[in-house]
Design an enzyme around this catalytic site. Structure first.
Site, PDB file in Angstrom:
ATOM      1  N   THR A 132    -127.725  27.043 -12.521  1.00 19.52           N
ATOM      2  CA  THR A 132    -127.133  28.062 -13.386  1.00 19.52           C
ATOM      3  C   THR A 132    -128.173  29.070 -13.849  1.00 19.52           C
ATOM      4  OG1 THR A 132    -126.207  28.344 -15.601  1.00 19.52           O
ATOM      5  CG2 THR A 132    -127.486  26.366 -15.260  1.00 19.52           C
ATOM      6  N   GLU A 134    -128.359  29.920 -16.786  1.00 14.73           N
ATOM      7  CA  GLU A 134    -128.638  29.593 -18.197  1.00 14.73           C
ATOM      8  C   GLU A 134    -130.035  28.987 -18.374  1.00 14.73           C
ATOM      9  OE1 GLU A 134    -125.268  27.925 -20.308  1.00 14.73           O
ATOM     10  OE2 GLU A 134    -123.890  28.865 -18.906  1.00 14.73           O
ATOM     11  N   TYR A 158    -127.303  21.584 -22.301  1.00 16.18           N
ATOM     12  CA  TYR A 158    -126.826  21.784 -20.922  1.00 16.18           C
ATOM     13  C   TYR A 158    -127.884  22.490 -20.089  1.00 16.18           C
ATOM     14  CZ  TYR A 158    -124.547  24.185 -17.010  1.00 16.18           C
ATOM     15  OH  TYR A 158    -124.254  24.673 -15.757  1.00 16.18           O
ATOM     16  N   LYS A 162    -130.171  21.216 -16.852  1.00 13.03           N
ATOM     17  CA  LYS A 162    -130.174  21.858 -15.527  1.00 13.03           C
ATOM     18  C   LYS A 162    -131.584  22.326 -15.173  1.00 13.03           C
ATOM     19  CE  LYS A 162    -127.089  22.634 -13.143  1.00 13.03           C
ATOM     20  NZ  LYS A 162    -126.360  21.830 -12.095  1.00 13.03           N
TER      21      LYS A 162
HETATM   22  P1  NAD Z   1    -117.061  21.032 -13.259  1.00 16.04           P
HETATM   23  O1  NAD Z   1    -117.352  20.437 -14.600  1.00 16.04           O
HETATM   24  O2  NAD Z   1    -115.778  21.741 -13.032  1.00 16.04           O
HETATM   25  O3  NAD Z   1    -117.163  19.904 -12.126  1.00 16.04           O
HETATM   26  C1  NAD Z   1    -118.181  18.946 -12.119  1.00 16.04           C
HETATM   27  C2  NAD Z   1    -117.794  17.851 -11.127  1.00 16.04           C
HETATM   28  O4  NAD Z   1    -118.853  16.880 -11.131  1.00 16.04           O
HETATM   29  C3  NAD Z   1    -116.505  17.119 -11.509  1.00 16.04           C
HETATM   30  O5  NAD Z   1    -115.685  16.972 -10.380  1.00 16.04           O
HETATM   31  C4  NAD Z   1    -116.996  15.770 -12.020  1.00 16.04           C
HETATM   32  O6  NAD Z   1    -116.070  14.724 -11.800  1.00 16.04           O
HETATM   33  C5  NAD Z   1    -118.269  15.588 -11.224  1.00 16.04           C
HETATM   34  N1  NAD Z   1    -119.216  14.710 -11.921  1.00 16.04           N
HETATM   35  C6  NAD Z   1    -119.617  14.787 -13.218  1.00 16.04           C
HETATM   36  N2  NAD Z   1    -120.459  13.790 -13.514  1.00 16.04           N
HETATM   37  C7  NAD Z   1    -120.618  13.070 -12.376  1.00 16.04           C
HETATM   38  C8  NAD Z   1    -121.378  11.916 -12.030  1.00 16.04           C
HETATM   39  N3  NAD Z   1    -122.141  11.303 -12.947  1.00 16.04           N
HETATM   40  N4  NAD Z   1    -121.326  11.465 -10.741  1.00 16.04           N
HETATM   41  C9  NAD Z   1    -120.555  12.086  -9.824  1.00 16.04           C
HETATM   42  N5  NAD Z   1    -119.797  13.160 -10.090  1.00 16.04           N
HETATM   43  C10 NAD Z   1    -119.830  13.652 -11.354  1.00 16.04           C
HETATM   44  O7  NAD Z   1    -118.314  21.975 -12.964  1.00 16.04           O
HETATM   45  P2  NAD Z   1    -118.372  23.373 -12.193  1.00 16.04           P
HETATM   46  O8  NAD Z   1    -118.096  24.459 -13.174  1.00 16.04           O
HETATM   47  O9  NAD Z   1    -117.607  23.282 -10.940  1.00 16.04           O
HETATM   48  O10 NAD Z   1    -119.936  23.439 -11.866  1.00 16.04           O
HETATM   49  C11 NAD Z   1    -120.434  22.857 -10.653  1.00 16.04           C
HETATM   50  C12 NAD Z   1    -121.932  23.062 -10.577  1.00 16.04           C
HETATM   51  O11 NAD Z   1    -122.241  24.448 -10.629  1.00 16.04           O
HETATM   52  C13 NAD Z   1    -122.679  22.431 -11.770  1.00 16.04           C
HETATM   53  O12 NAD Z   1    -123.875  21.883 -11.270  1.00 16.04           O
HETATM   54  C14 NAD Z   1    -122.952  23.596 -12.694  1.00 16.04           C
HETATM   55  O13 NAD Z   1    -124.129  23.372 -13.436  1.00 16.04           O
HETATM   56  C15 NAD Z   1    -123.135  24.726 -11.696  1.00 16.04           C
HETATM   57  N6  NAD Z   1    -122.778  26.071 -12.204  1.00 16.04           N
HETATM   58  C16 NAD Z   1    -121.591  26.289 -12.829  1.00 16.04           C
HETATM   59  C17 NAD Z   1    -121.260  27.583 -13.263  1.00 16.04           C
HETATM   60  C18 NAD Z   1    -119.940  27.875 -13.917  1.00 16.04           C
HETATM   61  O14 NAD Z   1    -119.722  29.007 -14.346  1.00 16.04           O
HETATM   62  N7  NAD Z   1    -119.004  26.960 -13.997  1.00 16.04           N
HETATM   63  C19 NAD Z   1    -122.167  28.626 -13.053  1.00 16.04           C
HETATM   64  C20 NAD Z   1    -123.382  28.357 -12.400  1.00 16.04           C
HETATM   65  C21 NAD Z   1    -123.673  27.070 -11.974  1.00 16.04           C
HETATM   66  P1  TYD Z   2    -118.068  29.215 -21.519  1.00 12.88           P
HETATM   67  O1  TYD Z   2    -116.900  29.515 -20.636  1.00 12.88           O
HETATM   68  O2  TYD Z   2    -118.100  27.940 -22.268  1.00 12.88           O
HETATM   69  O3  TYD Z   2    -119.372  29.389 -20.603  1.00 12.88           O
HETATM   70  P2  TYD Z   2    -120.947  29.440 -21.038  1.00 12.88           P
HETATM   71  O4  TYD Z   2    -121.098  28.980 -22.426  1.00 12.88           O
HETATM   72  O5  TYD Z   2    -121.558  28.494 -20.056  1.00 12.88           O
HETATM   73  O6  TYD Z   2    -121.375  30.865 -20.830  1.00 12.88           O
HETATM   74  O7  TYD Z   2    -118.202  30.385 -22.589  1.00 12.88           O
HETATM   75  C1  TYD Z   2    -118.331  31.744 -22.197  1.00 12.88           C
HETATM   76  C2  TYD Z   2    -118.571  32.553 -23.451  1.00 12.88           C
HETATM   77  O8  TYD Z   2    -117.380  32.523 -24.260  1.00 12.88           O
HETATM   78  C3  TYD Z   2    -119.679  32.000 -24.329  1.00 12.88           C
HETATM   79  O9  TYD Z   2    -120.387  33.086 -24.922  1.00 12.88           O
HETATM   80  C4  TYD Z   2    -118.948  31.210 -25.414  1.00 12.88           C
HETATM   81  C5  TYD Z   2    -117.640  31.968 -25.560  1.00 12.88           C
HETATM   82  N1  TYD Z   2    -116.457  31.145 -25.910  1.00 12.88           N
HETATM   83  C6  TYD Z   2    -115.634  31.529 -26.976  1.00 12.88           C
HETATM   84  O10 TYD Z   2    -115.881  32.533 -27.658  1.00 12.88           O
HETATM   85  N2  TYD Z   2    -114.534  30.758 -27.246  1.00 12.88           N
HETATM   86  C7  TYD Z   2    -114.235  29.638 -26.535  1.00 12.88           C
HETATM   87  O11 TYD Z   2    -113.218  28.954 -26.833  1.00 12.88           O
HETATM   88  C8  TYD Z   2    -115.088  29.267 -25.436  1.00 12.88           C
HETATM   89  C9  TYD Z   2    -114.805  28.045 -24.618  1.00 12.88           C
HETATM   90  C10 TYD Z   2    -116.188  30.068 -25.160  1.00 12.88           C
END
Ligand code: NAD
Ligand code: TYD
Length: 352
Positions: A132, A134, A158, A162
């Site tokens: 990420t 972040e 978090y 990471k």
């Molecule tokens: P998510 O929370 O939707 O999915 C995570 C998955 O990992 C789930 O299917 C869960 O069951 C599995 N999981 C969790 N703990 C586990 C464990 N101990 N063993 C095996 N499986 C496990 O997450 P996401 O939003 O799809 O993110 C996926 C990856 O991308 C993560 O590594 C996250 O840090 C990274 N990422 C996410 C975003 C975002 O905006 N969502 C952005 C950049 C990077």
């Molecule tokens: P989020 O989707 O949790 O992603 P991240 O914190 O990883 O960027 O949140 C996106 C932005 O929205 C973040 O600045 C926190 C804000 N936020 C709210 O204002 N209200 C909410 O209910 C949530 C979940 C997030």
């Protein structure tokens, strides 16, 4: 040619889009999807490819080192795309240890198991960690962007977890010469995102007529990328990325939270056939997130120039597609938000 690929976290939001892309695009590659099916994992996200001949699902937990070692010995993977993680900042504030366990210890277990089976011949192997933006911390000057060279400065449990896992991946590259790539992406949005994250949470609450909790003044800025464009980038980094390199991925699409929520409200009013301003009337400013990062913004020029990636969708188009998906999949939403998650959400909301 890598032909036995482990994808972790493939039942989650981004992982399900990555698994679908790889299973359909690379029929010669045998793909194992390893996922513990936590609250965030849902096999319904990938039911369309469940029967594909080159695909197998294994339920398992990456924090279980003995299980991970056995799995690698039995399966002899030559590539890993690691997405499994605890992924929500708010949860990391209330339960940091689960994040350390899954994101740091889980990643270390995978690296160690890969090193054990690859140690005599690292040729043609690859460990890809999906991370990420972040990890770079929080930006305060409008002219600043995260580059691949920006020093790590994680601020939440978090992002610290990471960052820890990214450092471990680089340490295995440096120490054991393990072939690795890392990508650091901005905020994703799109179908199948668990409704604890900003956009699906707001969509769900608008549909149910519940308050829309905007943290603080809604001034925080995020860069939003459509999940399918992230999956395309992951495909390119996996197949063309240079050993040991990092690639930032982002949408050049920054929004203040309050502005994106207002835009979402307007589109939802139109789609739901209700008077303009109805959804926005649900906006409720609530206590700010502890240690809330002000702004994330990615400079994605490296992946664009070196690998030829670029986002395919304009934000407004991606948002429409996303909203349409949630409107057509309310059963999916109701199933995952019933029971334990609803209790968790209500308890968090009542604390704000
Ligand atoms: P998510 O929370 O939707 O999915 C995570 C998955 O990992 C789930 O299917 C869960 O069951 C599995 N999981 C969790 N703990 C586990 C464990 N101990 N063993 C095996 N499986 C496990 O997450 P996401 O939003 O799809 O993110 C996926 C990856 O991308 C993560 O590594 C996250 O840090 C990274 N990422 C996410 C975003 C975002 O905006 N969502 C952005 C950049 C990077
Ligand atoms: P989020 O989707 O949790 O992603 P991240 O914190 O990883 O960027 O949140 C996106 C932005 O929205 C973040 O600045 C926190 C804000 N936020 C709210 O204002 N209200 C909410 O209910 C949530 C979940 C997030």
């Amino acid at each position: 040619m890598k032909n036995k690929l482990l994808i972790t976290g493939g039942a989650g939001f981004i992982g399900s889009h990555v698994v679908r892309l790889f299973v359909n695009k690379y029929p010669e590659t045998n793909i194992v999807n390893l996922d513990a099916l936590t609250y965030a994992g849902n096999l319904a996200n990938i039911s369309d490819i469940a029967e594909a001949p080159n695909y197998r699902f294994i339920k398992g937990d990456i924090t279980d080192g003995a299980f991970i070692n056995r799995l690698f010995q039995e399966e002899n993977f030559d590539g890993v795309i690691h997405l499994a993680a605890e992924s929500h900042v708010d949860r990391s504030i209330s339960d940091p240890l689960s994040f350390i366990m899954t994101n740091v210890v889980g990643t270390a277990n995978l690296l160690n198991a890969a090193r054990d089976i690859w140690k005599n011949n690292m040729e043609g192997k690859l460990f890809y960690h999906v991370s990420t933006d972040e990890v770079y911390g929080s930006l305060h000057r409008p002219e600043d962007f995260f580059l691949e060279t920006t020093p790590y400065d994680p601020q939440s449990p978090y992002s610290a977890s990471k960052a820890g896992s990214d450092h471990l991946v680089r340490a295995y590259h440096n120490t054991y010469k393990m072939p690795v790539v890392i990508s650091n992406c901005s905020n994703n949005y799109g179908p199948n995102q668990f409704p604890e994250k900003l956009l699906p949470l707001m969509i769900n609450n608008i549909l149910k007529g519940k308050p829309l909790p905007v943290y603080g003044k809604g001034e925080n800025v995020r860069d939003w990328l459509f999940v399918v464009d992230h999956a395309r980038a992951i495909d390119m980094v996996y197949h063309q990325g240079k050993n040991g390199e990092t690639y930032n991925i982002g949408g050049f699409n920054e929004w203040k939270n309050i502005d994106i929520v207002h835009l979402l409200c307007r589109v939802m009013d139109r789609k739901m056939g209700q008077a303009e301003g109805s959804a926005a009337g649900l906006i409720a400013y609530v206590t700010d997130r502890a240690g809330h990062d002000l702004r994330y913004a990615i400079d994605a020029n490296k992946i664009m120039k070196e690998l030829g990636w670029e986002p395919s969708l304009q934000f407004e188009e991606g948002l429409e597609k996303t909203i349409d998906w949630y409107l057509a999949n309310q059963k999916w939403m109701d199933e995952i938000t019933s029971g334990a998650y609803q209790q968790y959400y209500d308890s968090q909301y009542s604390e704000r």
